[in-house]
Design a protein around this motif. Structure first.
Motif, PDB file in Angstrom:
ATOM      1  N   SER A  15       0.870  -1.180   0.000  1.00 15.87           N
ATOM      2  CA  SER A  15       0.000   0.000   0.000  1.00 15.87           C
ATOM      3  C   SER A  15       0.904   1.226   0.000  1.00 15.87           C
ATOM      4  CB  SER A  15      -0.881   0.013   1.261  1.00 15.87           C
ATOM      5  OG  SER A  15      -0.063   0.174   2.403  1.00 15.87           O
ATOM      6  N   GLY A  16       0.284   2.390  -0.176  1.00 16.27           N
ATOM      7  CA  GLY A  16       1.070   3.620  -0.093  1.00 16.27           C
ATOM      8  C   GLY A  16       1.640   3.798   1.309  1.00 16.27           C
ATOM      9  N   MET A  17       0.835   3.480   2.332  1.00 13.86           N
ATOM     10  CA  MET A  17       1.321   3.628   3.703  1.00 13.86           C
ATOM     11  C   MET A  17       2.494   2.699   3.971  1.00 13.86           C
ATOM     12  SD  MET A  17      -0.277   6.171   4.730  1.00 13.86           S
ATOM     13  CE  MET A  17       0.806   6.249   6.145  1.00 13.86           C
TER      14      MET A  17
ATOM     15  N   SER B 252       1.329   6.120  -3.628  1.00 11.21           N
ATOM     16  CA  SER B 252       0.218   5.224  -3.358  1.00 11.21           C
ATOM     17  C   SER B 252      -0.263   4.798  -4.740  1.00 11.21           C
ATOM     18  CB  SER B 252      -0.887   5.952  -2.598  1.00 11.21           C
ATOM     19  OG  SER B 252      -2.065   5.169  -2.652  1.00 11.21           O
TER      20      SER B 252
ATOM     21  N   MET C 129      -4.877  -2.167  -3.915  1.00 11.19           N
ATOM     22  CA  MET C 129      -4.005  -1.424  -3.003  1.00 11.19           C
ATOM     23  C   MET C 129      -2.555  -1.695  -3.394  1.00 11.19           C
ATOM     24  SD  MET C 129      -6.064  -0.063  -0.745  1.00 11.19           S
ATOM     25  CE  MET C 129      -4.797   0.589   0.343  1.00 11.19           C
TER      26      MET C 129
ATOM     27  N   THR D 158      -2.417   2.816  -5.316  1.00 15.56           N
ATOM     28  CA  THR D 158      -3.874   2.683  -5.160  1.00 15.56           C
ATOM     29  C   THR D 158      -4.626   3.772  -5.926  1.00 15.56           C
ATOM     30  OG1 THR D 158      -3.243   2.101  -2.885  1.00 15.56           O
ATOM     31  CG2 THR D 158      -5.591   2.360  -3.330  1.00 15.56           C
ATOM     32  N   LYS D 159      -3.966   4.917  -6.126  1.00 14.58           N
ATOM     33  CA  LYS D 159      -4.630   6.098  -6.693  1.00 14.58           C
ATOM     34  C   LYS D 159      -4.505   6.081  -8.225  1.00 14.58           C
ATOM     35  CE  LYS D 159      -5.568   7.324  -2.482  1.00 14.58           C
ATOM     36  NZ  LYS D 159      -4.749   6.486  -1.669  1.00 14.58           N
TER      37      LYS D 159
ATOM     38  N   ASN E 238      -2.677  16.970   0.036  1.00  8.16           N
ATOM     39  CA  ASN E 238      -4.009  16.405   0.199  1.00  8.16           C
ATOM     40  C   ASN E 238      -4.635  17.001   1.461  1.00  8.16           C
ATOM     41  OD1 ASN E 238      -6.239  14.737   0.397  1.00  8.16           O
ATOM     42  ND2 ASN E 238      -5.106  12.827   0.603  1.00  8.16           N
TER      43      ASN E 238
ATOM     44  N   GLU F  49       4.239  16.318   0.567  1.00  5.69           N
ATOM     45  CA  GLU F  49       3.354  15.992  -0.568  1.00  5.69           C
ATOM     46  C   GLU F  49       3.180  17.277  -1.349  1.00  5.69           C
ATOM     47  OE1 GLU F  49      -0.528  15.037   0.963  1.00  5.69           O
ATOM     48  OE2 GLU F  49       0.288  13.356   2.085  1.00  5.69           O
TER      49      GLU F  49
ATOM     50  N   PHE G 227      -1.429  13.838   4.035  1.00  2.00           N
ATOM     51  CA  PHE G 227      -2.527  12.893   4.199  1.00  2.00           C
ATOM     52  C   PHE G 227      -2.593  12.498   5.689  1.00  2.00           C
ATOM     53  CE2 PHE G 227      -3.479   8.161   3.873  1.00  2.00           C
ATOM     54  CZ  PHE G 227      -4.847   8.334   3.834  1.00  2.00           C
TER      55      PHE G 227
ATOM     56  N   ASP H  51       6.064  12.669  -1.697  1.00  2.00           N
ATOM     57  CA  ASP H  51       4.924  11.812  -2.040  1.00  2.00           C
ATOM     58  C   ASP H  51       4.326  12.390  -3.325  1.00  2.00           C
ATOM     59  OD1 ASP H  51       2.354  10.720  -2.263  1.00  2.00           O
ATOM     60  OD2 ASP H  51       2.162  10.446  -0.097  1.00  2.00           O
TER      61      ASP H  51
END
Ligand SMILES: Cc1ncc(COP(=O)(O)O)c(C=O)c1O
Length: 406
Positions: free
Chosen positions: A89-91, A209, A221, A211-212, A162, A158, A115, A187
């Protein structure tokens, strides 16, 4: 199969489609999914050599898998990095990077408008292991300089952030970080390598991430860390081998396919977001619109200088991203009314999807951030974030206006 010698002169769109093409013995055109946990050896001696790294080969999909590797190589080529490591995942990309680079007693300087979960990772998890974080305004270079301590190891930002789309000056922050012997991590989730390449501006590492936008259709993810062959190729890779928040081969295949259309999608997202921002500004129910493409955005000029262009040629417009945030008059109640009145938009926290998504950051993505930190970051109860999808812009506006009229 092409190799990195071929890639060096290719543009982003070509890299997204063609870099690190995966071809197997069956000569398949679309890449295969290597859905296997382990790989077999001819004999015990070969197993020992591959495990020890004296012979090249795949061992175990926690850290070596051909489909994941193809995704990693393609993203590294697009970002202009030597190495990339895919994560679950991004995290977990941020976690793996921090765990690799930090020790107890170290210090991070980070943007105060990250985020929410990234803020929580610093405050609730790394703080427990003796790593302190100082949060500063992303656009205030002097504040980053002032926050440096003798034990500062990382800058984390970032840009655009966000959900307020503040822009940080990557080149300036890289200079401040390097003068302090610290690394700058960016990021790059909001713009992707198609629209911004932080390593070329002096950043040391890039986080994604996947995921995006890299997926682009809200399916899987994933995350990634991109950088040089020592810090990422050896150190983050070594952490992943041992700790294991790895990317699944199936997800890597989805992201590989996502990268093929990334350039085209980002252009469409940006064009629609720009139109939406201009339209929102004209609506009487709206208090403020946050979009770097608007001339009165405080870092509009910086965005123009830092972001890449939508397409080739000197006349191609600057990219400002696919996320628009806005405050409605009337606080949380009015914001929820606009969200609840939509019939087509998806009320969900994800972004970077073909489908337009609408979110109330103060109670969702940033809901677990303490109220005081949220206020410092400028995230109000009246704020709505829209990740503009690929529907017709007129339909998106029609869906939003319903709640504004009410
Ligand atoms: C800017 C940014 N970075 C990182 C993440 C975390 O990524 P993931 O949800 O894939 O763990 C998100 C998620 O929304 C994000 O918006």
């Amino acid at each position: 199969m092409n190799d990195s010698e071929d890639w060096k002169d290719w543009g982003s769109a070509t890299l997204g489609v063609r870099a690190a093409e995966l071809r197997g013995a069956e000569r398949e055109h679309s890449p295969a999914i290597h859905l296997t946990s382990s790989f077999i050896f001819e004999n015990a001696a070969q197993a020992a050599a591959v495990f020890a790294g004296t012979e090249a080969g795949n061992v175990y999909s926690r850290f070596t898998n051909p489909t994941v590797r193809a995704f990693e190589q393609r993203l590294a080529a697009m970002e202009g990095g030597d190495s990339c490591v895919g994560t679950a995942s991004g995290m977990s990309a941020i976690l793996a990077t921090f765990m690799t680079l930090l020790r107890a007693g170290d210090h991070i300087v980070a943007s105060q408008t990250l985020f929410g979960t990234t803020i929580n990772l610093c405050n609730n998890i790394f703080a427990r292991f003796g790593v302190e974080t100082t949060f500063v305004a992303p656009e205030d270079v002097q504040a980053w300089r002032n926050a440096v301590r003798p034990n500062t190891k990382l800058f984390f930002v970032e840009t655009p952030n966000n959900p307020l789309t503040d822009i940080a000056d990557i080149r300036a922050l890289a200079e401040v970080a390097h003068a302090a012997n610290a690394l700058l991590i960016v990021d790059n989730c909001f713009l992707t390598p198609v629209l911004q390449q932080p390593l070329k501006l002096g950043a040391d590492l890039v986080i994604h991430s996947a995921t995006k936008y890299l997926d682009g259709q809200g399916r899987c993810m994933g995350g990634a860390v991109v950088g040089d062959s020592t810090r990422v190729g050896k150190d983050v890779f070594g952490f992943m081998r041992t700790a294991g928040p790895s990317m699944s081969p199936f997800n890597a295949w989805v992201f590989l396919k996502g990268l093929e259309t990334l350039s085209l999608r980002m252009r469409a997202h940006c064009e629609a977001a720009h139109k939406l921002a201009l339209w929102l500004r004209e609506q009487p129910a709206i208090e403020h619109v946050y979009y770097p493409g608007l001339p009165d955005h405080p870092q509009h000029a910086l965005a123009q200088a830092q972001h890449l262009r939508l397409g080739d040629g000197p006349d191609a417009p600057t990219a400002y991203g696919g996320i628009v945030s806005f405050e409605v008059k009337g606080g949380r109640e009015a914001a929820w009314r606009v969200i609840d009145a939509t019939r087509m938009l998806s009320i969900t926290a994800n972004l970077g999807d073909t489908r337009t998504t609408i979110t109330h950051p103060a109670t969702t993505t940033h809901g677990r951030v303490p109220a005081e930190a949220r206020a410092r970051a400028g995230i109000k109860e009246s704020l709505i974030r829209v990740s503009v999808g690929l529907e017709n812009i007129e339909d998106i506006c029609a869906d939003l206006v319903r709640g504004m009229r009410a």
